[in-house]
Scaffold this motif. Structure first.
Motif, PDB file in Angstrom:
ATOM      1  N   ILE A 168       0.868  -1.384  -0.079  1.00 38.21           N
ATOM      2  CA  ILE A 168      -0.055   0.069   0.078  1.00 38.21           C
ATOM      3  C   ILE A 168       0.852   1.114  -0.034  1.00 38.21           C
ATOM      4  CG2 ILE A 168      -1.791  -1.291   1.135  1.00 38.21           C
ATOM      5  CD1 ILE A 168      -1.077   0.693   3.626  1.00 38.21           C
ATOM      6  N   THR A 169       0.354   2.398  -0.426  1.00 39.35           N
ATOM      7  CA  THR A 169       1.264   3.622  -0.542  1.00 39.35           C
ATOM      8  C   THR A 169       0.614   4.719  -0.100  1.00 39.35           C
ATOM      9  OG1 THR A 169       0.299   4.033  -2.763  1.00 39.35           O
ATOM     10  CG2 THR A 169       2.267   2.806  -2.721  1.00 39.35           C
ATOM     11  N   PRO A 170       0.445   4.824   1.304  1.00 37.74           N
ATOM     12  CA  PRO A 170      -0.189   5.942   1.719  1.00 37.74           C
ATOM     13  C   PRO A 170       0.519   7.066   2.024  1.00 37.74           C
ATOM     14  CG  PRO A 170       0.457   4.342   3.600  1.00 37.74           C
ATOM     15  CD  PRO A 170       0.535   3.721   2.339  1.00 37.74           C
ATOM     16  N   ASN A 171       0.249   8.320   1.770  1.00 34.88           N
ATOM     17  CA  ASN A 171       1.130   9.475   2.105  1.00 34.88           C
ATOM     18  C   ASN A 171       0.587   9.869   3.746  1.00 34.88           C
ATOM     19  OD1 ASN A 171      -1.688  10.740   2.583  1.00 34.88           O
ATOM     20  ND2 ASN A 171      -1.574  11.685   0.680  1.00 34.88           N
ATOM     21  N   LEU A 172       1.288  10.826   4.263  1.00 31.64           N
ATOM     22  CA  LEU A 172       1.300  10.872   5.810  1.00 31.64           C
ATOM     23  C   LEU A 172      -0.285  10.963   6.239  1.00 31.64           C
ATOM     24  CD1 LEU A 172       4.374  12.828   6.845  1.00 31.64           C
ATOM     25  CD2 LEU A 172       3.887  10.535   7.118  1.00 31.64           C
ATOM     26  N   PRO A 173      -1.062  11.832   5.764  1.00 36.58           N
ATOM     27  CA  PRO A 173      -2.296  12.314   6.221  1.00 36.58           C
ATOM     28  C   PRO A 173      -3.254  11.031   5.830  1.00 36.58           C
ATOM     29  CG  PRO A 173      -1.818  14.113   5.017  1.00 36.58           C
ATOM     30  CD  PRO A 173      -0.630  12.993   4.717  1.00 36.58           C
ATOM     31  N   GLU A 174      -3.008  10.153   4.891  1.00 37.66           N
ATOM     32  CA  GLU A 174      -3.793   9.005   4.826  1.00 37.66           C
ATOM     33  C   GLU A 174      -3.543   7.918   5.904  1.00 37.66           C
ATOM     34  OE1 GLU A 174      -4.164   9.431  -0.030  1.00 37.66           O
ATOM     35  OE2 GLU A 174      -2.488   8.201   0.876  1.00 37.66           O
ATOM     36  N   ALA A 224       5.849   3.998  12.320  1.00 37.93           N
ATOM     37  CA  ALA A 224       4.489   4.226  11.660  1.00 37.93           C
ATOM     38  C   ALA A 224       4.302   3.113  10.929  1.00 37.93           C
ATOM     39  CB  ALA A 224       4.067   5.537  11.288  1.00 37.93           C
ATOM     40  N   ALA A 225       5.123   3.000   9.934  1.00 35.06           N
ATOM     41  CA  ALA A 225       5.132   2.048   8.789  1.00 35.06           C
ATOM     42  C   ALA A 225       5.122   0.653   9.448  1.00 35.06           C
ATOM     43  CB  ALA A 225       6.501   2.039   7.981  1.00 35.06           C
ATOM     44  N   ARG A 226       5.820   0.400  10.532  1.00 28.39           N
ATOM     45  CA  ARG A 226       5.766  -0.978  11.112  1.00 28.39           C
ATOM     46  C   ARG A 226       4.477  -1.292  11.772  1.00 28.39           C
ATOM     47  NH1 ARG A 226      10.935   0.606  13.185  1.00 28.39           N
ATOM     48  NH2 ARG A 226      12.698  -0.130  12.125  1.00 28.39           N
ATOM     49  N   ALA A 227       3.960  -0.104  12.355  1.00 30.20           N
ATOM     50  CA  ALA A 227       2.546  -0.340  13.040  1.00 30.20           C
ATOM     51  C   ALA A 227       1.508  -0.726  11.779  1.00 30.20           C
ATOM     52  CB  ALA A 227       2.060   0.963  13.498  1.00 30.20           C
ATOM     53  N   LEU A 228       1.725   0.039  10.784  1.00 32.65           N
ATOM     54  CA  LEU A 228       0.585  -0.396   9.445  1.00 32.65           C
ATOM     55  C   LEU A 228       0.976  -1.702   9.098  1.00 32.65           C
ATOM     56  CD1 LEU A 228       1.042   2.823   7.452  1.00 32.65           C
ATOM     57  CD2 LEU A 228      -1.038   1.921   8.498  1.00 32.65           C
ATOM     58  N   LEU A 229       2.303  -2.388   9.210  1.00 36.53           N
ATOM     59  CA  LEU A 229       2.429  -3.938   8.790  1.00 36.53           C
ATOM     60  C   LEU A 229       1.666  -4.762   9.617  1.00 36.53           C
ATOM     61  CD1 LEU A 229       6.176  -4.337   7.865  1.00 36.53           C
ATOM     62  CD2 LEU A 229       4.164  -4.369   6.336  1.00 36.53           C
ATOM     63  N   GLY A 230       1.808  -4.201  11.013  1.00 39.71           N
ATOM     64  CA  GLY A 230       0.961  -4.726  12.095  1.00 39.71           C
ATOM     65  C   GLY A 230      -0.471  -4.967  11.909  1.00 39.71           C
ATOM     66  N   MET A 231      -0.943  -4.335  11.148  1.00 40.34           N
ATOM     67  CA  MET A 231      -2.253  -4.495  10.671  1.00 40.34           C
ATOM     68  C   MET A 231      -2.984  -5.633   9.880  1.00 40.34           C
ATOM     69  SD  MET A 231      -3.081  -0.421  10.414  1.00 40.34           S
ATOM     70  CE  MET A 231      -4.718  -0.755   9.386  1.00 40.34           C
ATOM     71  N   ARG A 279       1.125  -6.825   4.089  1.00 39.01           N
ATOM     72  CA  ARG A 279       2.439  -7.397   3.450  1.00 39.01           C
ATOM     73  C   ARG A 279       3.572  -6.411   3.172  1.00 39.01           C
ATOM     74  NH1 ARG A 279       0.322 -10.923  -1.447  1.00 39.01           N
ATOM     75  NH2 ARG A 279      -1.600 -10.052  -1.221  1.00 39.01           N
ATOM     76  N   ALA A 280       3.306  -4.982   2.896  1.00 38.02           N
ATOM     77  CA  ALA A 280       4.326  -4.079   2.702  1.00 38.02           C
ATOM     78  C   ALA A 280       3.735  -2.792   2.485  1.00 38.02           C
ATOM     79  CB  ALA A 280       5.130  -4.312   1.376  1.00 38.02           C
ATOM     80  N   VAL A 281       4.401  -1.682   3.117  1.00 38.35           N
ATOM     81  CA  VAL A 281       3.991  -0.449   3.133  1.00 38.35           C
ATOM     82  C   VAL A 281       5.026   0.412   2.464  1.00 38.35           C
ATOM     83  CG1 VAL A 281       2.928   1.435   4.687  1.00 38.35           C
ATOM     84  CG2 VAL A 281       2.261  -0.908   5.237  1.00 38.35           C
ATOM     85  N   LEU A 282       4.530   1.238   1.884  1.00 38.39           N
ATOM     86  CA  LEU A 282       5.537   2.386   1.255  1.00 38.39           C
ATOM     87  C   LEU A 282       4.756   3.567   1.767  1.00 38.39           C
ATOM     88  CD1 LEU A 282       7.911   3.587  -0.334  1.00 38.39           C
ATOM     89  CD2 LEU A 282       6.362   4.017  -2.266  1.00 38.39           C
ATOM     90  N   LEU A 283       5.395   4.277   2.770  1.00 40.03           N
ATOM     91  CA  LEU A 283       4.743   5.356   3.722  1.00 40.03           C
ATOM     92  C   LEU A 283       5.501   6.642   3.054  1.00 40.03           C
ATOM     93  CD1 LEU A 283       2.978   6.831   5.683  1.00 40.03           C
ATOM     94  CD2 LEU A 283       4.960   6.230   7.416  1.00 40.03           C
ATOM     95  N   LYS A 284       4.769   7.732   2.580  1.00 37.91           N
ATOM     96  CA  LYS A 284       5.207   8.713   1.722  1.00 37.91           C
ATOM     97  C   LYS A 284       5.430   9.986   2.423  1.00 37.91           C
ATOM     98  CE  LYS A 284       2.095   8.029  -1.215  1.00 37.91           C
ATOM     99  NZ  LYS A 284       1.236   8.240  -2.297  1.00 37.91           N
ATOM    100  N   ASP A 308      10.734   8.977   2.116  1.00 32.63           N
ATOM    101  CA  ASP A 308       9.819   7.610   2.029  1.00 32.63           C
ATOM    102  C   ASP A 308      10.295   6.355   2.749  1.00 32.63           C
ATOM    103  OD1 ASP A 308       8.339   9.484   0.372  1.00 32.63           O
ATOM    104  OD2 ASP A 308       9.036   8.606  -1.385  1.00 32.63           O
ATOM    105  N   ILE A 309       9.590   5.624   3.181  1.00 38.15           N
ATOM    106  CA  ILE A 309       9.916   4.418   4.066  1.00 38.15           C
ATOM    107  C   ILE A 309       9.304   3.183   3.223  1.00 38.15           C
ATOM    108  CG2 ILE A 309       9.997   3.151   6.234  1.00 38.15           C
ATOM    109  CD1 ILE A 309      11.839   5.334   6.170  1.00 38.15           C
ATOM    110  N   LEU A 310       9.613   2.299   2.897  1.00 39.55           N
ATOM    111  CA  LEU A 310       9.403   1.045   2.550  1.00 39.55           C
ATOM    112  C   LEU A 310       9.397   0.123   3.552  1.00 39.55           C
ATOM    113  CD1 LEU A 310       7.941  -0.717   0.406  1.00 39.55           C
ATOM    114  CD2 LEU A 310      10.338  -1.073  -0.462  1.00 39.55           C
ATOM    115  N   ALA A 311       8.338  -0.655   4.079  1.00 40.34           N
ATOM    116  CA  ALA A 311       8.661  -1.451   5.334  1.00 40.34           C
ATOM    117  C   ALA A 311       7.834  -2.948   4.776  1.00 40.34           C
ATOM    118  CB  ALA A 311       7.700  -0.968   6.599  1.00 40.34           C
ATOM    119  N   ALA A 312       8.714  -3.854   4.942  1.00 39.42           N
ATOM    120  CA  ALA A 312       8.118  -5.169   4.749  1.00 39.42           C
ATOM    121  C   ALA A 312       8.739  -5.902   5.560  1.00 39.42           C
ATOM    122  CB  ALA A 312       8.765  -5.616   3.171  1.00 39.42           C
ATOM    123  N   PRO A 313       8.121  -7.301   5.636  1.00 43.52           N
ATOM    124  CA  PRO A 313       8.785  -8.193   6.619  1.00 43.52           C
ATOM    125  C   PRO A 313       9.896  -8.541   6.815  1.00 43.52           C
ATOM    126  CG  PRO A 313       6.694  -9.183   5.638  1.00 43.52           C
ATOM    127  CD  PRO A 313       6.974  -8.062   4.859  1.00 43.52           C
ATOM    128  N   GLY A 314      10.755  -8.259   5.824  1.00 44.55           N
ATOM    129  CA  GLY A 314      12.319  -8.312   5.956  1.00 44.55           C
ATOM    130  C   GLY A 314      13.090  -7.223   6.066  1.00 44.55           C
TER     131      GLY A 314
END
Length: 270
Positions: free
Chosen positions: A136-142, A160-167, A170-175, A186-192
């Protein structure tokens, strides 16, 4: 041409965002774009002036006929403005495209501030759509809406990106483009783990459609067999080049130069 992307999103009559930006981005990166339009907007660089929803049965029909004939290698969703639309799109994708990588851009607010997702649809988005996504590719307000809390600065973005993963994602690109400062993170968070992308900010008002463009560019990369981190890196480079190539149109937030990858000299010889 390599990589078929089915884009499920709203139309932007101004051509800078939505389906129009999606098609341009996928095409510019060598892919093939097919579409299922979820809503029509009367829109220009100054804002959204009207929204006309598409009946959900017709949205689903668009998805079904494209996938059963042309097929797809990746999916991208953008504006899904209400609960029935989200439910219909998720049902159609689960039935017709199980296992295909989905880039979900959780579009909530237009650049000019117009709401593009009804407030009561946020929980349905979280419950139905986001777990289907490869990223998913949310900006900060989203992301703040999804998490229910503020993300005050770049230092808070990895957690915050890790918290979204916790929902269950599978992966989050937080812009981080909404933050102030000379650097854009920008932060890309994935299980790895976490991958951080950082660039100098480009000072310009011509940023309409950057989120749509980035998500579709990532989807094009996944459709072409790229690993997620490589698809994100290429997509970010493309968006940056497109911002620098912006044609300077409109009185508000102007569109990008999506054709930046094209070679006019080569085309002139055709």
């Amino acid at each position: 041409m390599k990589g078929r992307v089915l884009i499920v999103a709203g139309s932007d009559s101004g051509g800078g965002a939505g389906i129009q930006a999606d098609i341009k981005a996928v095409t510019a990166l060598g892919g093939f774009a097919a579409t299922a339009v979820t809503a029509l907007t009367a829109q220009n660089t100054e804002g959204v002036h009207g929204v006309l929803p598409i009946p959900v049965a017709f949205i689903r029909q668009q998805i079904e006929v494209v996938l059963r004939d042309i097929g797809a290698d990746a999916l991208k969703t953008g504006m899904l403005h209400d609960v029935p639309t989200i439910e219909a799109v998720c049902d159609a994708l689960a039935a017709e495209a199980p296992g295909l990588p989905l880039v979900a851009d959780p579009v909530m607010i237009a650049k000019g501030g117009h709401p593009l997702l009804q407030a009561d649809a946020v929980e349905t988005l979280k419950r139905r759509l986001l777990p289907l996504a490869a990223v998913i590719t949310p900006n900060l307000p989203e992301a703040e809406v999804l998490l229910g809390r503020p993300i005050p600065d770049a230092a808070a973005m990895p957690e915050a990106a890790r918290a979204l993963l916790g929902m269950g994602l599978r992966a989050v690109l937080l812009k981080g483009g909404h933050l102030e400062g000379e650097r854009l993170v920008d932060i890309l968070a994935a299980p790895g783990g976490i991958t951080r992308f950082e660039d100098a900010r480009i000072e310009t008002r011509h940023t309409h459609g950057t989120g749509c463009t980035l998500a579709s560019a990532i989807a094009a990369g996944l459709a072409q067999g790229m690993a997620l981190v490589d698809a994100v890196a290429r997509a970010r480079a493309y968006v940056r080049a497109a911002i620098l190539a912006a044609p300077g149109l409109g009185r508000g937030h102007g569109p990008l130069g999506h054709g930046v990858t094209l070679d006019p000299a080569r085309l002139a010889g055709l």
